[in-house]
Design an enzyme around this catalytic site. Structure first.
Site, PDB file in Angstrom:
ATOM      1  N   GLY A  10       0.822  -1.206   0.000  1.00  0.00           N
ATOM      2  CA  GLY A  10       0.000   0.000   0.000  1.00  0.00           C
ATOM      3  C   GLY A  10       0.859   1.261   0.000  1.00  0.00           C
ATOM      4  N   ASP A  43      -2.246 -12.539   4.917  1.00  0.00           N
ATOM      5  CA  ASP A  43      -3.607 -12.039   5.146  1.00  0.00           C
ATOM      6  C   ASP A  43      -3.817 -11.968   6.658  1.00  0.00           C
ATOM      7  OD1 ASP A  43      -6.332 -11.671   5.490  1.00  0.00           O
ATOM      8  OD2 ASP A  43      -6.839 -12.829   3.698  1.00  0.00           O
ATOM      9  N   THR A  69      -9.255   0.124   3.559  1.00  0.00           N
ATOM     10  CA  THR A  69      -9.189   1.582   3.643  1.00  0.00           C
ATOM     11  C   THR A  69     -10.283   2.301   2.849  1.00  0.00           C
ATOM     12  OG1 THR A  69      -7.608   1.609   1.810  1.00  0.00           O
ATOM     13  CG2 THR A  69      -6.688   1.517   4.017  1.00  0.00           C
ATOM     14  N   THR A 108      -6.802   6.709  12.094  1.00  0.00           N
ATOM     15  CA  THR A 108      -7.318   7.776  11.227  1.00  0.00           C
ATOM     16  C   THR A 108      -8.025   8.876  12.014  1.00  0.00           C
ATOM     17  OG1 THR A 108      -9.094   8.166   9.625  1.00  0.00           O
ATOM     18  CG2 THR A 108      -9.316   6.207  10.947  1.00  0.00           C
ATOM     19  N   TYR A 131     -15.921   2.324   9.049  1.00  0.00           N
ATOM     20  CA  TYR A 131     -14.464   2.410   8.902  1.00  0.00           C
ATOM     21  C   TYR A 131     -13.848   3.022  10.171  1.00  0.00           C
ATOM     22  CZ  TYR A 131      -9.946   4.341   7.401  1.00  0.00           C
ATOM     23  OH  TYR A 131      -8.617   4.693   7.332  1.00  0.00           O
ATOM     24  N   LYS A 135     -11.494   1.154  13.132  1.00  0.00           N
ATOM     25  CA  LYS A 135     -10.162   1.646  13.479  1.00  0.00           C
ATOM     26  C   LYS A 135     -10.091   2.003  14.969  1.00  0.00           C
ATOM     27  CE  LYS A 135      -7.622   1.496   9.768  1.00  0.00           C
ATOM     28  NZ  LYS A 135      -6.291   0.888   9.760  1.00  0.00           N
TER      29      LYS A 135
HETATM   30  N1  LIG Z   1      -4.178   6.991   2.938  1.00  0.00           N
HETATM   31  C1  LIG Z   1      -4.789   7.805   3.784  1.00  0.00           C
HETATM   32  O1  LIG Z   1      -5.163   8.933   3.428  1.00  0.00           O
HETATM   33  C2  LIG Z   1      -5.009   7.370   5.215  1.00  0.00           C
HETATM   34  C3  LIG Z   1      -5.679   8.255   6.066  1.00  0.00           C
HETATM   35  C4  LIG Z   1      -5.893   7.857   7.387  1.00  0.00           C
HETATM   36  C5  LIG Z   1      -5.475   6.619   7.828  1.00  0.00           C
HETATM   37  N2  LIG Z   1      -4.850   5.770   6.969  1.00  0.00           N
HETATM   38  C6  LIG Z   1      -4.471   4.444   7.447  1.00  0.00           C
HETATM   39  O2  LIG Z   1      -3.122   4.185   7.111  1.00  0.00           O
HETATM   40  C7  LIG Z   1      -2.978   2.828   6.724  1.00  0.00           C
HETATM   41  C8  LIG Z   1      -2.272   2.745   5.374  1.00  0.00           C
HETATM   42  O3  LIG Z   1      -3.034   3.422   4.389  1.00  0.00           O
HETATM   43  P1  LIG Z   1      -2.660   3.307   2.849  1.00  0.00           P
HETATM   44  O4  LIG Z   1      -3.030   4.582   2.223  1.00  0.00           O
HETATM   45  O5  LIG Z   1      -1.276   2.797   2.693  1.00  0.00           O
HETATM   46  O6  LIG Z   1      -3.702   2.199   2.375  1.00  0.00           O
HETATM   47  P2  LIG Z   1      -3.657   1.304   1.052  1.00  0.00           P
HETATM   48  O7  LIG Z   1      -2.801   1.944   0.010  1.00  0.00           O
HETATM   49  O8  LIG Z   1      -5.085   0.983   0.747  1.00  0.00           O
HETATM   50  O9  LIG Z   1      -2.917  -0.028   1.520  1.00  0.00           O
HETATM   51  C9  LIG Z   1      -3.559  -0.950   2.373  1.00  0.00           C
HETATM   52  C10 LIG Z   1      -2.619  -2.116   2.593  1.00  0.00           C
HETATM   53  O10 LIG Z   1      -3.310  -3.093   3.383  1.00  0.00           O
HETATM   54  C11 LIG Z   1      -3.131  -4.370   2.779  1.00  0.00           C
HETATM   55  N3  LIG Z   1      -4.243  -5.244   3.130  1.00  0.00           N
HETATM   56  C12 LIG Z   1      -5.553  -5.127   2.781  1.00  0.00           C
HETATM   57  N4  LIG Z   1      -6.253  -6.160   3.280  1.00  0.00           N
HETATM   58  C13 LIG Z   1      -5.357  -6.946   3.952  1.00  0.00           C
HETATM   59  C14 LIG Z   1      -5.461  -8.170   4.663  1.00  0.00           C
HETATM   60  N5  LIG Z   1      -6.637  -8.806   4.808  1.00  0.00           N
HETATM   61  N6  LIG Z   1      -4.337  -8.694   5.220  1.00  0.00           N
HETATM   62  C15 LIG Z   1      -3.134  -8.070   5.096  1.00  0.00           C
HETATM   63  N7  LIG Z   1      -2.971  -6.927   4.421  1.00  0.00           N
HETATM   64  C16 LIG Z   1      -4.084  -6.368   3.858  1.00  0.00           C
HETATM   65  C17 LIG Z   1      -3.083  -4.065   1.279  1.00  0.00           C
HETATM   66  O11 LIG Z   1      -2.495  -5.151   0.586  1.00  0.00           O
HETATM   67  P3  LIG Z   1      -2.932  -5.478  -0.955  1.00  0.00           P
HETATM   68  O12 LIG Z   1      -3.067  -4.148  -1.648  1.00  0.00           O
HETATM   69  O13 LIG Z   1      -1.790  -6.319  -1.460  1.00  0.00           O
HETATM   70  O14 LIG Z   1      -4.222  -6.195  -0.854  1.00  0.00           O
HETATM   71  C18 LIG Z   1      -2.186  -2.826   1.291  1.00  0.00           C
HETATM   72  O15 LIG Z   1      -0.827  -3.213   1.399  1.00  0.00           O
HETATM   73  C19 LIG Z   1      -4.372   2.211   6.714  1.00  0.00           C
HETATM   74  O16 LIG Z   1      -4.530   1.401   7.828  1.00  0.00           O
HETATM   75  C20 LIG Z   1      -5.307   3.391   6.742  1.00  0.00           C
HETATM   76  O17 LIG Z   1      -6.485   3.107   7.445  1.00  0.00           O
HETATM   77  C21 LIG Z   1      -4.606   6.124   5.675  1.00  0.00           C
END
Ligand SMILES: NC(=O)c1ccc[n+]([C@@H]2O[C@H](COP(=O)([O-])OP(=O)(O)OC[C@H]3O[C@@H](n4cnc5c(N)ncnc54)[C@H](OP(=O)(O)O)[C@@H]3O)[C@@H](O)[C@H]2O)c1
Length: 292
Positions: A10, A43, A69, A108, A131, A135
């Site tokens: 991600g 997973d 997410t 978040t 969501y 969290k």
């Molecule tokens: N991006 C934002 O703006 C934002 C804002 C607030 C909080 N956050 C938090 O920060 C964290 C990272 O965000 P991000 O933007 O990097 O999200 P992202 O790009 O959607 O990446 C999510 C990651 O989680 C993995 N994943 C999904 N389902 C899974 C499972 N069942 N088992 C193991 N891995 C799993 C995905 O793997 P695959 O893609 O290989 O399935 C991917 O590596 C998240 O927890 C999110 O809630 C993000």
């Protein structure tokens, strides 16, 4: 130190791997549904496999940006959201605790209701969506499980990313193709540069700091204002951007409107700077143009 990044395919996970390695640490990572060279499959909804993977990695720290997410998808699939965002994270925290490692959970600003932001770490949570609730319950579960737990809350993460799916990439694509974009002007937040987020998180691990930290950009603004600044920085024509209300977008899940994350605690403790949105956008542009 040796680190395992669960969810390294991600946006945040990819930056964490880079930041860890750039600071001289050993780091390995996992993916779930999107295979990527160099990453193993994991997973988090399969606790036995999580336990084995963590044991084999022999980490000092497990960082877990893994999550479901997609906020509106979570609203329609709450069981899946809780299974991944709360129970999966807890399984990973337990496995980390068993091998004596620290654990970082990513949360978040959606744990707040958006009536009184920007929020401090100990302000009362009241999530509006599944969501946000998954969290929030994940935070409680992980912090209750082990003493070496860190909760990093962040929001609106942007910056250079292999997936090119964050808000700024969408904006650049839409503006360059002449397509319009409707952007909410009533969602206030703290846009966060992904490289800063990753480096600040690694600093928390290096210094063994526990508890809840807001790691977000240094500036609170609504999404339309952020888009306007991005257009200025990237030399894009903003005339086809339309400010709308969140209600007009008709999204499944409610959003916190007057939100944003206060970062006084992080600024008081960390050496890693958390950039303003304008400085972060300039840094992103330099990287995309090969100068960063
Ligand atoms: N991006 C934002 O703006 C934002 C804002 C607030 C909080 N956050 C938090 O920060 C964290 C990272 O965000 P991000 O933007 O990097 O999200 P992202 O790009 O959607 O990446 C999510 C990651 O989680 C993995 N994943 C999904 N389902 C899974 C499972 N069942 N088992 C193991 N891995 C799993 C995905 O793997 P695959 O893609 O290989 O399935 C991917 O590596 C998240 O927890 C999110 O809630 C993000």
């Amino acid at each position: 130190m040796r680190a395992l990044v669960i969810g390294a395919s991600g946006q945040v996970g990819g930056c964490l791997l880079e930041a860890l390695r750039a600071r001289g640490h050993e780091a390995i990572g996992t993916h779930a549904h999107h295979p990527l060279e160099g990453l193993g499959h994991l997973d988090v909804t399969d606790p036995a496999t999580v336990e084995r993977a963590v044991r084999e990695a022999r980490p000092d720290w497990v960082l877990c940006p893994a999550g479901l997410t997609h906020v509106d998808y979570c609203e329609e699939h709450p069981a899946e959201a809780f299974a991944i965002n709360r129970d999966g994270a807890l399984a990973a925290a337990r496995a980390a605790s068993r091998v004596g490692a620290g654990f970082v959970f990513f949360s978040t600003e959606y744990v707040f209701d958006g009536t009184g932001g920007p929020y401090a770490e100990d302000d009362a949570a009241r999530p509006l969506s599944f969501y946000g609730r998954s969290k929030w319950e994940g935070e409680r579960a992980v912090l209750g499980e082990m003493p070496r737990a860190v909760v990093v809350r962040t929001t609106v993460v942007y910056g250079p990313d292999r997936q090119e799916k964050n808000f700024v990439y969408q904006l650049i694509r839409n503006c360059r193709s002449g397509q319009g974009m409707r952007i909410p002007a009533d969602q206030v937040s703290s846009p966060t540069y992904n490289v800063d987020l990753a480096q600040a998180t690694v600093e928390l691990c290096e210094r063994n700091l526990g508890g809840v930290y807001h790691l977000a950009g240094d500036g609170v603004m609504d999404r339309f204002e952020f888009a306007r600044i991005a257009c200025e920085v990237f030399g894009l024509d903003a005339s086809r951007l339309t400010p709308v209300t969140t209600a007009e977008l008709g999204q499944k899940a409610s959003r916190p409107l007057k939100a944003g994350l206060g970062i006084a605690k992080a600024k008081g403790v960390l050496k890693t700077p958390l950039k303003s949105p304008e400085a972060g956008l300039r840094a992103m542009r330099e990287v995309l143009e090969g100068r960063g």
